[in-house]
Design a protein around this motif. Structure first.
Motif, PDB file in Angstrom:
ATOM      1  N   SER A   1       0.865  -1.182   0.000  1.00 29.02           N
ATOM      2  CA  SER A   1       0.000   0.000   0.000  1.00 29.02           C
ATOM      3  C   SER A   1       0.897   1.226   0.000  1.00 29.02           C
ATOM      4  CB  SER A   1      -0.935   0.013   1.206  1.00 29.02           C
ATOM      5  OG  SER A   1      -0.206   0.193   2.396  1.00 29.02           O
TER       6      SER A   1
ATOM      7  N   GLU B   1      -3.665   3.633  -0.371  1.00 27.76           N
ATOM      8  CA  GLU B   1      -4.282   2.752  -1.355  1.00 27.76           C
ATOM      9  C   GLU B   1      -3.352   1.575  -1.628  1.00 27.76           C
ATOM     10  OE1 GLU B   1      -4.824   4.865  -5.008  1.00 27.76           O
ATOM     11  OE2 GLU B   1      -2.683   5.155  -5.308  1.00 27.76           O
TER      12      GLU B   1
ATOM     13  N   SER C   1     -10.486   0.101   0.994  1.00 24.48           N
ATOM     14  CA  SER C   1     -10.044   1.246   1.792  1.00 24.48           C
ATOM     15  C   SER C   1      -9.089   0.798   2.888  1.00 24.48           C
ATOM     16  CB  SER C   1     -11.247   1.959   2.414  1.00 24.48           C
ATOM     17  OG  SER C   1     -11.878   1.112   3.340  1.00 24.48           O
TER      18      SER C   1
END
Length: 161
Positions: free
Chosen positions: A27, A37, A53
């Motif tokens: 991420s 993200e 999320s």
């Protein structure tokens, strides 16, 4: 930028094979809104992971950037059920055990490496050390790529098309 992401995904595949993991994912923090993200992954069942999320402070992947150190969910850490439940990636990919390490650039967590298994397991010290070393090497590589503006960073993300 595509080549660099593919390169990282190939390295994630090597890590998965070496440690017999089901999923390895990275991420990254976006510059435009400072949200996290999923940027690259290997072993995910589909591309759905990219839309998941990441909430800072929630789940294993959200806690690592906040505390700045490695977290483990495995058979030796049974009190980690809440973090497992709070992790969208672990839920979607049906991961039971995981290691999450910060990807540090200039002493600040800018990303998270999550390596997980769909089976209950206990990670050895050697496996933990391998994931941490991979995370550190990834941080150095990403710092170089960021200087060349080939990956999204706090400095150059807004230049993406």
């Amino acid at each position: 930028m595509k080549w660099e992401k593919e390169s990282v995904e190939k390295e994630l595949s090597v890590l998965r094979e070496r440690l017999q993991l089901d999923v390895a994912a990275v991420s990254w923090r976006r510059a435009r809104d400072l949200r996290w993200e999923w940027w690259a992954a290997s072993g995910c069942r589909d591309e759905r992971f990219r839309s998941l999320s990441i909430r800072v402070g929630r789940g294993i992947e959200g806690s690592v950037p906040r505390i700045g150190r490695t977290l483990v969910i495995d058979g030796e850490h049974p009190d980690s059920d809440r973090q497992r439940e709070d992790s969208a990636l672990m839920h979607v990919e049906q991961l039971i055990s995981a290691i999450a390490c910060p990807i540090v650039i200039k002493d600040i967590p800018q990303g998270v490496l999550l390596a997980g298994s769909r089976e209950e397991r206990v990670f050895s010290r050697e496996q933990l050390k391998s994931v941490q070393q991979f995370s550190a090497a990834l941080g150095l590589a990403m710092q170089t790529m960021a200087r060349e503006e080939k990956i999204p960073t706090l400095d150059n993300r807004q230049n993406e098309g």
